[in-house]
Design an enzyme around this catalytic site. Structure first.
Site, PDB file in Angstrom:
ATOM      1  N   TYR A   1       0.810  -1.218   0.000  1.00 57.44           N
ATOM      2  CA  TYR A   1       0.000   0.000   0.000  1.00 57.44           C
ATOM      3  C   TYR A   1       0.851   1.280   0.000  1.00 57.44           C
ATOM      4  O   TYR A   1       0.354   2.352   0.320  1.00 57.44           O
ATOM      5  CB  TYR A   1      -0.969  -0.004   1.192  1.00 57.44           C
ATOM      6  CG  TYR A   1      -2.069  -1.071   1.106  1.00 57.44           C
ATOM      7  CD1 TYR A   1      -2.756  -1.304  -0.091  1.00 57.44           C
ATOM      8  CD2 TYR A   1      -2.432  -1.824   2.212  1.00 57.44           C
ATOM      9  CE1 TYR A   1      -3.760  -2.269  -0.177  1.00 57.44           C
ATOM     10  CE2 TYR A   1      -3.446  -2.784   2.139  1.00 57.44           C
ATOM     11  CZ  TYR A   1      -4.101  -3.001   0.941  1.00 57.44           C
ATOM     12  OH  TYR A   1      -5.098  -3.954   0.851  1.00 57.44           O
TER      13      TYR A   1
ATOM     14  N   ASP B   1      -0.135 -11.143   7.668  1.00 56.64           N
ATOM     15  CA  ASP B   1       0.797 -12.081   7.056  1.00 56.64           C
ATOM     16  C   ASP B   1       2.264 -11.776   7.313  1.00 56.64           C
ATOM     17  O   ASP B   1       2.950 -12.595   7.875  1.00 56.64           O
ATOM     18  CB  ASP B   1       0.442 -12.281   5.593  1.00 56.64           C
ATOM     19  CG  ASP B   1      -0.839 -13.096   5.471  1.00 56.64           C
ATOM     20  OD1 ASP B   1      -0.905 -14.151   6.125  1.00 56.64           O
ATOM     21  OD2 ASP B   1      -1.769 -12.674   4.789  1.00 56.64           O
TER      22      ASP B   1
ATOM     23  N   HIS C   1       3.471  -5.618  -5.874  1.00 59.41           N
ATOM     24  CA  HIS C   1       2.094  -6.070  -5.696  1.00 59.41           C
ATOM     25  C   HIS C   1       1.306  -5.020  -4.935  1.00 59.41           C
ATOM     26  O   HIS C   1       1.841  -4.261  -4.152  1.00 59.41           O
ATOM     27  CB  HIS C   1       2.031  -7.417  -4.972  1.00 59.41           C
ATOM     28  CG  HIS C   1       2.614  -7.388  -3.594  1.00 59.41           C
ATOM     29  ND1 HIS C   1       3.971  -7.432  -3.348  1.00 59.41           N
ATOM     30  CD2 HIS C   1       2.021  -7.312  -2.378  1.00 59.41           C
ATOM     31  CE1 HIS C   1       4.187  -7.393  -2.041  1.00 59.41           C
ATOM     32  NE2 HIS C   1       3.026  -7.309  -1.426  1.00 59.41           N
TER      33      HIS C   1
ATOM     34  N   TYR D   1     -11.709  -0.808   1.856  1.00 57.91           N
ATOM     35  CA  TYR D   1     -11.489  -0.524   3.284  1.00 57.91           C
ATOM     36  C   TYR D   1     -10.099   0.041   3.543  1.00 57.91           C
ATOM     37  O   TYR D   1      -9.850   0.617   4.569  1.00 57.91           O
ATOM     38  CB  TYR D   1     -11.739  -1.774   4.137  1.00 57.91           C
ATOM     39  CG  TYR D   1     -10.545  -2.679   4.322  1.00 57.91           C
ATOM     40  CD1 TYR D   1     -10.108  -3.510   3.297  1.00 57.91           C
ATOM     41  CD2 TYR D   1      -9.857  -2.710   5.526  1.00 57.91           C
ATOM     42  CE1 TYR D   1      -9.015  -4.339   3.464  1.00 57.91           C
ATOM     43  CE2 TYR D   1      -8.752  -3.538   5.695  1.00 57.91           C
ATOM     44  CZ  TYR D   1      -8.344  -4.352   4.680  1.00 57.91           C
ATOM     45  OH  TYR D   1      -7.249  -5.164   4.840  1.00 57.91           O
ATOM     46  N   ARG D   2      -9.167  -0.129   2.636  1.00 51.99           N
ATOM     47  CA  ARG D   2      -7.890   0.592   2.679  1.00 51.99           C
ATOM     48  C   ARG D   2      -7.231   0.475   1.327  1.00 51.99           C
ATOM     49  O   ARG D   2      -7.647  -0.331   0.497  1.00 51.99           O
ATOM     50  CB  ARG D   2      -6.965   0.132   3.797  1.00 51.99           C
ATOM     51  CG  ARG D   2      -6.456  -1.282   3.728  1.00 51.99           C
ATOM     52  CD  ARG D   2      -5.417  -1.505   4.846  1.00 51.99           C
ATOM     53  NE  ARG D   2      -5.178  -2.916   5.071  1.00 51.99           N
ATOM     54  CZ  ARG D   2      -4.253  -3.382   5.905  1.00 51.99           C
ATOM     55  NH1 ARG D   2      -3.498  -2.559   6.602  1.00 51.99           N
ATOM     56  NH2 ARG D   2      -4.071  -4.679   6.068  1.00 51.99           N
TER      57      ARG D   2
END
Lengths: 520, 520
Positions: free
Chosen positions: A91, A150, A387, A468-469
């Site tokens: 992100y 994770d 990613h 949600y984010r």
């Protein structure tokens, strides 16, 4: 390329501020130019030379230093981008929305202030990683479990603040948060909940305190810098047993989710459980090249081979049982009987799985709160390693699962990517997280990802699904989809932002919230 | 006596505003003078002629009317005190902190907008009572349970916003809240969470939405008027069994709480369970005069007689088992074995209790979410009917229980009152609620209660215990105990208050938060 200054900030001001930051945090903890490289977005989506680039980074060691830095930033109008540890690589990592922002890296605020076994909580600073807290608990031999996302290198505080989720019954991390210390954008400092009472004895025990319950305001926001946070930890249960249930056919997802809903809403499934697609699971245990060397998405024949080789289904559900053994046994009976209705379903406990590196053996650790870095294997699925996650929220229904799966898969395939999705089942909602794995060093690939992602946002919003984010690159666009009543909620956020941060120094653009001096 | 106007409000402005309120809500829904009597504090603590008196009340029927009223209030500088249903009689009922405030009664916003059995939630307006929602669910035959506080006439929304608690596994009402619609003090209207996305499909399913999670800001606050709220409901469990465990001796409370903590933190006890003192329990099923007609606290011999007559302990713990029968059975075994260590402990299921009106038979309904008014019996303990609750929060430890019990009991007895306390055991904390039952029509009694209450607040704060909610009369004083860093949290509340409510019209003094024009 030199990073440009943010609009409205002069070189004199930036230079003077950095000089003061050095005096506050120590010379070696202010990084500029190439030294600030680690603060760039590790997996950029737009131009990595110009977009989302920090001008510098400063890493204070104490809350007092954070306050001083904030005061200097106000004095000189310097935008600051606080990161707990900056490890949410999918992100944006530590990179800011606004190029020229100075990253405020909190990694040195890494004290574990208390771990209380009797009540099951920890009070930590934002620099504390899951590994740090896990090691501390193991060393002391405390009978407490973490709930981990994770990758274990991230911040316990940062993950909760970003509404992250894990895999045990404590999987909703923000729900398990209790009590904060926050440096406000003006440099003032508040403690929330019972922490506002001097000499209190229940700061990490009771969330609400007296008056407005404000902790949530500081999550996914730019209203303050969280410098301490309480998090509830699960007492080690008397018994634990992980399991995996695999489903053979793409179309099974509809029935699977319909079975899951009542089990989850009725608390039969105790943990924050996930159903994952074949390729997402396979990307942890293998690479695409092992099965397919062509361009575009993996063909069905190769998928079939992975399923056979690795004893995986087209969808795989990992869950776990916690509690006194008769409780676990009873719950397992209900769960197994419920899923038995799916044609071709397969049930596995750990001993039923292949020896060596295996999906359930890996998740068996995660679902008991052992932090790992294993999940990063997925970066190698196609090489490159970039990613990002597209993460809309939806009701837990088979219809929504199928609809979302089809919407996303179609677009992913159209752009040449594999569908790598998971459905994380929460209290009442489902997070559908689809990973786009791409080569971040290839400008064409980046352009494709950007285009694809924007299409996904808009198509989801048209159907009432909201993220949600998200990656720093899409914050404005996603905020724009939460537009009810002429963007009333974001207009309220702006009102609060301007009141708490009159000089607009804290994280401009975070979650699509811009200060007055940078709006429009 | 005529109710005085609030400082800074002219008679012309008040008259003009009331006239406009009549046009908005209808003539019959604006009450003044003696007609506004039901909005006075039912159990006043200070002078009922002068303190906490509403000037008038207005009861709109729709959210649009609420918005219009708020706009008029801004125009004329009229303070408004919103109440959902105003039934929290122990804490002031519908009465405002500031005399001359106009009560904004939301009882006519009483629509049950949705009850969803599949996902277990309701979307309701603030005028919906527990009785209303219960009846609706029964009529439709939905397999959902409410979680109710003791008196069922209160508002589902109001109770959650005031951080109320109940008796099932869903006992933390605010934790079960999901999604709000809020009229801001300027008249603008926001929807929180997923509700901010037009056409969304998960407003009542996922709390956080995207960006700051702001719902908590609107609880125990004066930042906005909640006009719709989602609340999660528990699916009817396959099996339910209530139980009661009684303990003979005052001093047992220490051991009892030590046993309770790990059972509660470890999720063996599933519900929001309470341990109550003998007299509090007896006040539901009998009156003091039946056992004692002297002055001052009940003597030990009379207490003994109550225990024998009613099969009650000095402390009584009511809990319940929920879930598939083998789960309930296993949990009961652990609970029973744990408490067996307390000398003289007695275990009861419903069939073991006396026939007729009995404590466990009553609680058996409450712990499965059936709303009642039975708890109001306690008003008759000494006659008069006035009561208020002193409600500090503490860690769940035997030491804290004993310390608080002794502190409060000593002062209660000193002032001639019985100790009537309960310990409500939450996720990690204990609410110690002590009731003071007094004659509100007696000026001397009121003076005593006021004095006693202030002493209790200060003595608790000195030991680090803070109240979680309170009567309108003590809001400032309790806010003042949450004073860390020079009242930093309340200074922040004021900053937010001034930004969202620049004219200071909404609930001045609520939770000790005053707008700029009424501070100091």
């Amino acid at each position: 390329m030199t990073v440009p200054l943010p609009a409205g900030v002069s070189l004199e001001d930036m230079t003077a501020a950095l000089e003061k930051f050095r005096r506050i945090a120590g010379d070696e903890w202010v990084l500029t130019g190439p030294d600030a490289g680690p603060y760039d977005d590790p997996y950029p989506i737009t131009d990595p030379e110009t977009d989302h680039r920090p001008y510098a980074a400063v890493a204070p060691a104490t809350t007092a230093q954070v306050q001083e830095i904030v005061k200097v930033a106000n004095e000189h109008g310097i935008p600051l981008w606080p990161v707990s540890r900056g490890k949410n690589f999918a992100y944006g990592g530590a990179a800011p929305v606004l190029t020229g922002t100075v990253v405020l890296d909190l990694k040195r605020l890494n004290r574990i202030l208390e771990v209380n076994e009797e009540f099951g909580y920890a009070l930590v600073e934002p620099g504390v990683s899951y590994f740090d807290l896990y090691d501390y608990i193991q060393e002391k031999g405390l009978k407490l479990w973490l709930d981990v996302p994770d990758p274990g290198w991230g911040s316990v505080v940062g993950n909760a603040l970003d509404h992250g989720i894990g895999y045990t019954p404590y999987g909703d991390h923000f729900a398990m948060q209790c009590g904060m210390e926050v440096v406000l954008p003006t440099g003032d400092i508040v403690r929330t909940g019972m922490g506002a009472m001097p000499g209190n004895n229940s700061w990490q025990l009771f969330k609400y305190g007296f008056g407005p319950y404000v902790d949530g305001m500081f999550s996914q926001s730019n209203f303050g810098i969280v410098t301490k946070m309480g998090i509830w930890l699960m007492p080690e249960p008397p018994y634990y047993e992980p399991y995996m249930i695999s489903f053979e056919r793409e179309e099974d997802i509809e029935q699977v989710i319909e079975i899951l809903r009542p089990l989850k809403v009725g608390s039969i499934i105790q943990n924050a459980a996930t159903v994952r697609s074949l390729i997402l699971d396979a990307s942890i245990t293998s690479t695409k090249a092992q099965y397919y060397d062509g361009a575009g998405p993996l063909p069905p024949s190769a998928a079939r081979k992975i399923m056979d080789d690795q004893k995986l289904g087209m969808w795989n559900f990992c869950g776990a049982l916690y509690g006194p053994p008769p409780v676990a046994e009873t719950l397992w009976t209900v769960i197994r009987d419920s899923f038995a209705a799916v044609p071709g379903v397969k049930f596995y406990k750990v001993d039923d799985r292949p020896q060596g590196f295996d999906l359930l053996r890996h998740r068996a650790d995660t679902m008991r709160g052992i932090p790992k870095m294993t999940e990063f294997n997925l970066c190698n699925w196609t090489g490159g390693g970039g990613h990002t996650g597209f993460s809309p929220v939806s009701p837990i229904t088979g219809r929504d699962a199928v609809k979302q799966y089809e919407m996303v898969k179609k677009r992913m395939h159209e752009y040449g990517y594999d569908y790598m999705g998971l459905l994380a089942i929460g209290w009442r909602e489902m997070h559908h997280v689809s990973l786009i794995v791409y080569d971040q060093n290839d400008a064409d690939e980046r352009k494709k990802v950007d285009e694809l992602f924007n299409i996904l946002i808009d198509e989801a919003a048209a159907e009432g699904y909201g993220e949600y984010r998200t990656h720093i690159n899409f914050m404005d666009r996603i905020a724009g989809t939460y537009s009810w009543n002429n963007n009333a909620l974001w207009r309220m956020h702006e009102t609060i932002k301007d009141a708490l941060d009159p000089n607009g120094i804290l994280a401009p653009g975070k979650s699509g919230i811009w200060p007055q001096n940078r709006r429009g």
